[in-house]
Design a protein around this motif. Structure first.
Motif, PDB file in Angstrom:
ATOM      1  N   TYR A   4       7.032 -90.019 -57.566  1.00  0.00           N
ATOM      2  CA  TYR A   4       7.663 -91.293 -57.888  1.00  0.00           C
ATOM      3  C   TYR A   4       6.907 -91.975 -59.014  1.00  0.00           C
ATOM      4  CZ  TYR A   4       4.203 -94.370 -55.532  1.00  0.00           C
ATOM      5  OH  TYR A   4       3.075 -95.066 -55.179  1.00  0.00           O
ATOM      6  N   LEU A   5       7.628 -92.808 -59.730  1.00  0.00           N
ATOM      7  CA  LEU A   5       7.054 -93.637 -60.786  1.00  0.00           C
ATOM      8  C   LEU A   5       7.474 -95.065 -60.500  1.00  0.00           C
ATOM      9  CD1 LEU A   5       5.610 -93.865 -63.589  1.00  0.00           C
ATOM     10  CD2 LEU A   5       7.884 -93.669 -64.610  1.00  0.00           C
ATOM     11  N   ASP A   6       6.513 -95.978 -60.496  1.00  0.00           N
ATOM     12  CA  ASP A   6       6.876 -97.377 -60.289  1.00  0.00           C
ATOM     13  C   ASP A   6       6.484 -98.193 -61.508  1.00  0.00           C
ATOM     14  OD1 ASP A   6       4.317 -99.326 -59.245  1.00  0.00           O
ATOM     15  OD2 ASP A   6       3.978 -97.163 -59.273  1.00  0.00           O
ATOM     16  N   ALA A   7       7.102 -99.346 -61.651  1.00  0.00           N
ATOM     17  CA  ALA A   7       6.851-100.206 -62.804  1.00  0.00           C
ATOM     18  C   ALA A   7       7.090-101.652 -62.403  1.00  0.00           C
ATOM     19  CB  ALA A   7       7.764 -99.819 -63.971  1.00  0.00           C
ATOM     20  N   GLY A   8       6.612-102.557 -63.254  1.00  0.00           N
ATOM     21  CA  GLY A   8       6.817-103.974 -63.012  1.00  0.00           C
ATOM     22  C   GLY A   8       5.516-104.744 -63.031  1.00  0.00           C
ATOM     23  N   GLU A   9       5.597-106.017 -63.356  1.00  0.00           N
ATOM     24  CA  GLU A   9       4.436-106.898 -63.402  1.00  0.00           C
ATOM     25  C   GLU A   9       4.526-107.946 -62.293  1.00  0.00           C
ATOM     26  OE1 GLU A   9       4.650-104.605 -66.695  1.00  0.00           O
ATOM     27  OE2 GLU A   9       6.130-106.201 -66.500  1.00  0.00           O
ATOM     28  N   SER A  10       3.384-108.534 -61.977  1.00  0.00           N
ATOM     29  CA  SER A  10       3.307-109.496 -60.889  1.00  0.00           C
ATOM     30  C   SER A  10       4.289-110.651 -61.083  1.00  0.00           C
ATOM     31  CB  SER A  10       1.880-110.043 -60.772  1.00  0.00           C
ATOM     32  OG  SER A  10       1.779-111.003 -59.751  1.00  0.00           O
ATOM     33  N   HIS A  11       4.370-111.179 -62.305  1.00  0.00           N
ATOM     34  CA  HIS A  11       5.271-112.296 -62.592  1.00  0.00           C
ATOM     35  C   HIS A  11       6.419-111.863 -63.503  1.00  0.00           C
ATOM     36  CE1 HIS A  11       1.468-114.349 -61.437  1.00  0.00           C
ATOM     37  NE2 HIS A  11       2.319-115.093 -60.743  1.00  0.00           N
ATOM     38  N   GLY A  12       6.665-110.557 -63.552  1.00  0.00           N
ATOM     39  CA  GLY A  12       7.817-110.055 -64.294  1.00  0.00           C
ATOM     40  C   GLY A  12       9.096-110.223 -63.488  1.00  0.00           C
ATOM     41  N   LYS A  13      10.189-109.700 -64.027  1.00  0.00           N
ATOM     42  CA  LYS A  13      11.497-109.896 -63.405  1.00  0.00           C
ATOM     43  C   LYS A  13      11.618-109.184 -62.063  1.00  0.00           C
ATOM     44  CE  LYS A  13      16.391-109.979 -64.612  1.00  0.00           C
ATOM     45  NZ  LYS A  13      17.391-109.721 -65.690  1.00  0.00           N
ATOM     46  N   CYS A  14      11.048-107.979 -61.958  1.00  0.00           N
ATOM     47  CA  CYS A  14      11.165-107.225 -60.709  1.00  0.00           C
ATOM     48  C   CYS A  14      10.117-106.118 -60.670  1.00  0.00           C
ATOM     49  CB  CYS A  14      12.569-106.608 -60.578  1.00  0.00           C
ATOM     50  SG  CYS A  14      12.921-105.311 -61.795  1.00  0.00           S
ATOM     51  N   LEU A  15      10.012-105.507 -59.499  1.00  0.00           N
ATOM     52  CA  LEU A  15       9.252-104.278 -59.311  1.00  0.00           C
ATOM     53  C   LEU A  15      10.281-103.182 -59.046  1.00  0.00           C
ATOM     54  CD1 LEU A  15       6.653-105.777 -56.820  1.00  0.00           C
ATOM     55  CD2 LEU A  15       6.235-105.308 -59.247  1.00  0.00           C
ATOM     56  N   CYS A  16      10.033-101.985 -59.551  1.00  0.00           N
ATOM     57  CA  CYS A  16      11.003-100.913 -59.338  1.00  0.00           C
ATOM     58  C   CYS A  16      10.287 -99.574 -59.226  1.00  0.00           C
ATOM     59  CB  CYS A  16      12.032-100.866 -60.468  1.00  0.00           C
ATOM     60  SG  CYS A  16      11.324-100.741 -62.121  1.00  0.00           S
ATOM     61  N   ALA A  17      11.006 -98.606 -58.675  1.00  0.00           N
ATOM     62  CA  ALA A  17      10.453 -97.258 -58.530  1.00  0.00           C
ATOM     63  C   ALA A  17      11.594 -96.259 -58.520  1.00  0.00           C
ATOM     64  CB  ALA A  17       9.634 -97.134 -57.250  1.00  0.00           C
ATOM     65  N   ILE A  18      11.301 -95.069 -59.004  1.00  0.00           N
ATOM     66  CA  ILE A  18      12.228 -93.936 -58.911  1.00  0.00           C
ATOM     67  C   ILE A  18      11.519 -92.833 -58.143  1.00  0.00           C
ATOM     68  CG2 ILE A  18      13.517 -92.182 -60.173  1.00  0.00           C
ATOM     69  CD1 ILE A  18      13.819 -94.164 -62.461  1.00  0.00           C
ATOM     70  N   ILE A  19      12.129 -92.398 -57.031  1.00  0.00           N
ATOM     71  CA  ILE A  19      11.572 -91.320 -56.204  1.00  0.00           C
ATOM     72  C   ILE A  19      12.426 -90.082 -56.389  1.00  0.00           C
ATOM     73  CG2 ILE A  19      10.696 -90.715 -53.918  1.00  0.00           C
ATOM     74  CD1 ILE A  19      11.279 -93.562 -53.024  1.00  0.00           C
ATOM     75  N   ASP A  20      11.801 -88.961 -56.647  1.00  0.00           N
ATOM     76  CA  ASP A  20      12.521 -87.698 -56.813  1.00  0.00           C
ATOM     77  C   ASP A  20      12.044 -86.700 -55.766  1.00  0.00           C
ATOM     78  OD1 ASP A  20      14.305 -85.885 -58.045  1.00  0.00           O
ATOM     79  OD2 ASP A  20      12.656 -84.993 -59.185  1.00  0.00           O
ATOM     80  N   GLY A  21      12.985 -85.952 -55.182  1.00  0.00           N
ATOM     81  CA  GLY A  21      12.615 -84.875 -54.276  1.00  0.00           C
ATOM     82  C   GLY A  21      12.849 -85.145 -52.803  1.00  0.00           C
ATOM     83  N   ILE A  22      13.372 -86.328 -52.444  1.00  0.00           N
ATOM     84  CA  ILE A  22      13.682 -86.599 -51.037  1.00  0.00           C
ATOM     85  C   ILE A  22      14.880 -85.734 -50.627  1.00  0.00           C
ATOM     86  CG2 ILE A  22      14.488 -88.328 -49.367  1.00  0.00           C
ATOM     87  CD1 ILE A  22      11.648 -88.861 -50.190  1.00  0.00           C
ATOM     88  N   PRO A  23      14.781 -84.971 -49.533  1.00  0.00           N
ATOM     89  CA  PRO A  23      15.894 -84.106 -49.117  1.00  0.00           C
ATOM     90  C   PRO A  23      17.180 -84.900 -48.872  1.00  0.00           C
ATOM     91  CG  PRO A  23      13.901 -83.585 -47.884  1.00  0.00           C
ATOM     92  CD  PRO A  23      13.609 -84.842 -48.633  1.00  0.00           C
ATOM     93  N   SER A  24      18.305 -84.255 -49.036  1.00  0.00           N
ATOM     94  CA  SER A  24      19.586 -84.911 -48.801  1.00  0.00           C
ATOM     95  C   SER A  24      19.842 -85.045 -47.299  1.00  0.00           C
ATOM     96  CB  SER A  24      20.720 -84.119 -49.449  1.00  0.00           C
ATOM     97  OG  SER A  24      20.926 -82.899 -48.744  1.00  0.00           O
ATOM     98  N   GLY A  25      20.728 -85.990 -46.961  1.00  0.00           N
ATOM     99  CA  GLY A  25      21.126 -86.156 -45.571  1.00  0.00           C
ATOM    100  C   GLY A  25      20.204 -87.005 -44.737  1.00  0.00           C
ATOM    101  N   LEU A  26      19.193 -87.626 -45.351  1.00  0.00           N
ATOM    102  CA  LEU A  26      18.272 -88.493 -44.609  1.00  0.00           C
ATOM    103  C   LEU A  26      18.910 -89.864 -44.428  1.00  0.00           C
ATOM    104  CD1 LEU A  26      15.439 -89.144 -43.428  1.00  0.00           C
ATOM    105  CD2 LEU A  26      14.764 -89.828 -45.756  1.00  0.00           C
ATOM    106  N   ASN A  27      18.991 -90.332 -43.195  1.00  0.00           N
ATOM    107  CA  ASN A  27      19.502 -91.667 -42.917  1.00  0.00           C
ATOM    108  C   ASN A  27      18.489 -92.714 -43.374  1.00  0.00           C
ATOM    109  OD1 ASN A  27      21.976 -90.917 -41.629  1.00  0.00           O
ATOM    110  ND2 ASN A  27      20.811 -90.359 -39.807  1.00  0.00           N
ATOM    111  N   ILE A  28      18.944 -93.632 -44.207  1.00  0.00           N
ATOM    112  CA  ILE A  28      18.074 -94.675 -44.739  1.00  0.00           C
ATOM    113  C   ILE A  28      18.347 -95.990 -44.017  1.00  0.00           C
ATOM    114  CG2 ILE A  28      17.490 -96.061 -46.771  1.00  0.00           C
ATOM    115  CD1 ILE A  28      16.449 -93.217 -46.909  1.00  0.00           C
ATOM    116  N   SER A  29      17.302 -96.589 -43.476  1.00  0.00           N
ATOM    117  CA  SER A  29      17.407 -97.876 -42.791  1.00  0.00           C
ATOM    118  C   SER A  29      16.790 -98.961 -43.667  1.00  0.00           C
ATOM    119  CB  SER A  29      16.685 -97.813 -41.439  1.00  0.00           C
ATOM    120  OG  SER A  29      16.513 -99.105 -40.902  1.00  0.00           O
ATOM    121  N   GLU A  30      17.632 -99.827 -44.209  1.00  0.00           N
ATOM    122  CA  GLU A  30      17.113-100.950 -44.986  1.00  0.00           C
ATOM    123  C   GLU A  30      16.286-101.876 -44.097  1.00  0.00           C
ATOM    124  OE1 GLU A  30      19.962-102.111 -48.628  1.00  0.00           O
ATOM    125  OE2 GLU A  30      20.935-102.323 -46.668  1.00  0.00           O
TER     126      GLU A  30
END
Length: 384
Positions: A4-30
């Motif tokens: 994964y790669l994450d980006a963002g500053e403490s007082h910037g607009k947002c924090l974000c990340a891109i994760i690659d390689g998580i298997p398909s079919g995984l139930n995600i609970s927000e």
């Protein structure tokens, strides 16, 4: 393998990340992710920023109908405080020296980042190195945990020391450890909780900050995760992950630090065979569930030692880089103590590394493949 790669500053607009390689079919609970984000913001001794931000995960890609698709996941957490900083933090804002940082805090990245990246404002460094970044890291770790839950792996975090106040921990009482998330410092030893809070109050009174020890316990990890190859050792990978968390300056796997002062006969975990379970077991777990860089089937335990946060209200002796004159360091709104929050972040860092080690061994493009391979491996172990 995931990355994964994450980006963002403490007082910037947002924090974000891109994760690659998580298997398909995984139930995600927000709800699961947001609960961990809320826990990261809680804890006795936290600062005013936690009253501004109400972290919620937003998933922009890689999930459909509540399940992962096998494509990269894009995560976002908005910064509510951005509206108060937009005039100086927007990517194409007009240059200003408003809130410029020229007085570095000892123990922080301010001065070394300023020297390394040749910026005229240390804010460019401290905004990224801020512990605010750990919010998105917790979200990434939460998704890793959801994947590992499918493999029967569970994570626990708690606090065992704040300053000189130390808790007595029963590592076999998982219920008490789990329930500790309901108190102000995530401490399973309620008799030590009052002393810890008293230490934090004293630090606040003195315009100072305080560190402590955050611990992680992981159950259900099968024997054989990791390697005795130097670059694949599970304990080494966990050490790197934990030491990359802000303000963590030391790590102990199991009773690693205490073991350095004992005889071998007092340290090694002697082995027996459980004929009912058809498993090799240890009488003790002083080595924290890892031998020779490989999980041995016992619970994985580790301690992360957090230094006091470098920002203090009273300031520390420093030098203004513009005038080269002695001064007191900058005070940015900060916590008095954040060990409880750090335990959530360390938990996330460990989840990422353990999932990577699992995927390395078992692979699988789908969660069904992943689980089937683990199930078959467990049957294989019973024949050994």
């Amino acid at each position: 393998m995931i990355s994964y790669l994450d980006a963002g500053e403490s007082h910037g607009k947002c924090l974000c990340a891109i994760i690659d390689g998580i298997p398909s079919g995984l139930n995600i609970s927000e709800a699961f992710i947001n609960n961990l984000l809320a826990l990261r913001q809680s804890g006795y001794g936290r600062g005013g920023r936690q009253r501004i931000e109400k972290d919620k995960i937003e998933i922009l890609s890689g999930v459909r109908f509540g399940q992962t698709t096998g494509n990269p996941l894009t995560l976002k957490i908005s910064n509510n405080d951005y509206k108060n900083w937009e005039d100086i933090m927007a990517p194409f804002a007009t240059y200003t020296n408003q809130k410029q940082v020229t007085k570095p805090r000892p123990g922080h990245v301010d001065l070394v980042g300023y020297l390394k990246y040749d910026r005229n404002d240390m804010r460019d460094c401290l905004e990224r190195s801020s512990a605010r970044q750990t919010a998105i890291r917790v979200a990434v770790g939460a998704i890793c945990e959801l994947c590992l839950k499918e493999a029967g792996v569970e994570f626990y975090n708690f606090v065992s020391a704040i300053g000189d106040a130390k808790a007595n921990i029963d590592y076999n009482d998982l219920e008490a450890i789990r329930n500790s998330l309901n108190n102000e410092l995530f401490c399973p030893d309620l008799s030590a909780l009052g002393l810890m809070k008293k230490n934090i109050d004293e630090a606040l009174k003195n315009n100072d900050s305080l560190g402590g020890v955050a611990e992680i316990l992981v159950t259900g990890v099968v024997a054989g995760i990791g390697s005795y190859r130097w670059d694949k050792k599970l304990d080494a990978r966990l050490a790197l992950a934990v030491m990359s968390v802000q303000a963590i300056k030391a790590i102990s796997i199991g009773e690693g630090i205490e073991n350095a002062f004992k005889y071998s006969s007092e340290v090694q975990d002697e082995i027996y065979y459980d004929s009912d379970l058809k498993e090799y077991k240890r009488y003790t777990n002083r080595l924290g569930g890892i031998e020779g860089g490989i999980s041995n089937g016992e619970n994985i335990t580790l301690k992360a030692f957090m230094k006091p946060i470098p920002t203090t209200r009273k300031g520390l002796r420093s030098v203004d880089v513009e005038t080269k004159q002695e001064c007191l360091s900058l005070y940015e709104r900060s916590d008095v103590c954040a060990v409880s929050a750090a335990s959530i972040v360390v938990r996330a860092a460990c989840a990422y590394e353990i999932l990577n080690a699992y995927l390395e061994k078992f692979g699988g493009d789908t969660i069904r493949e992943f689980k089937n391979r683990i199930r078959n491996y467990k049957e294989y172990l019973k024949d050994k």
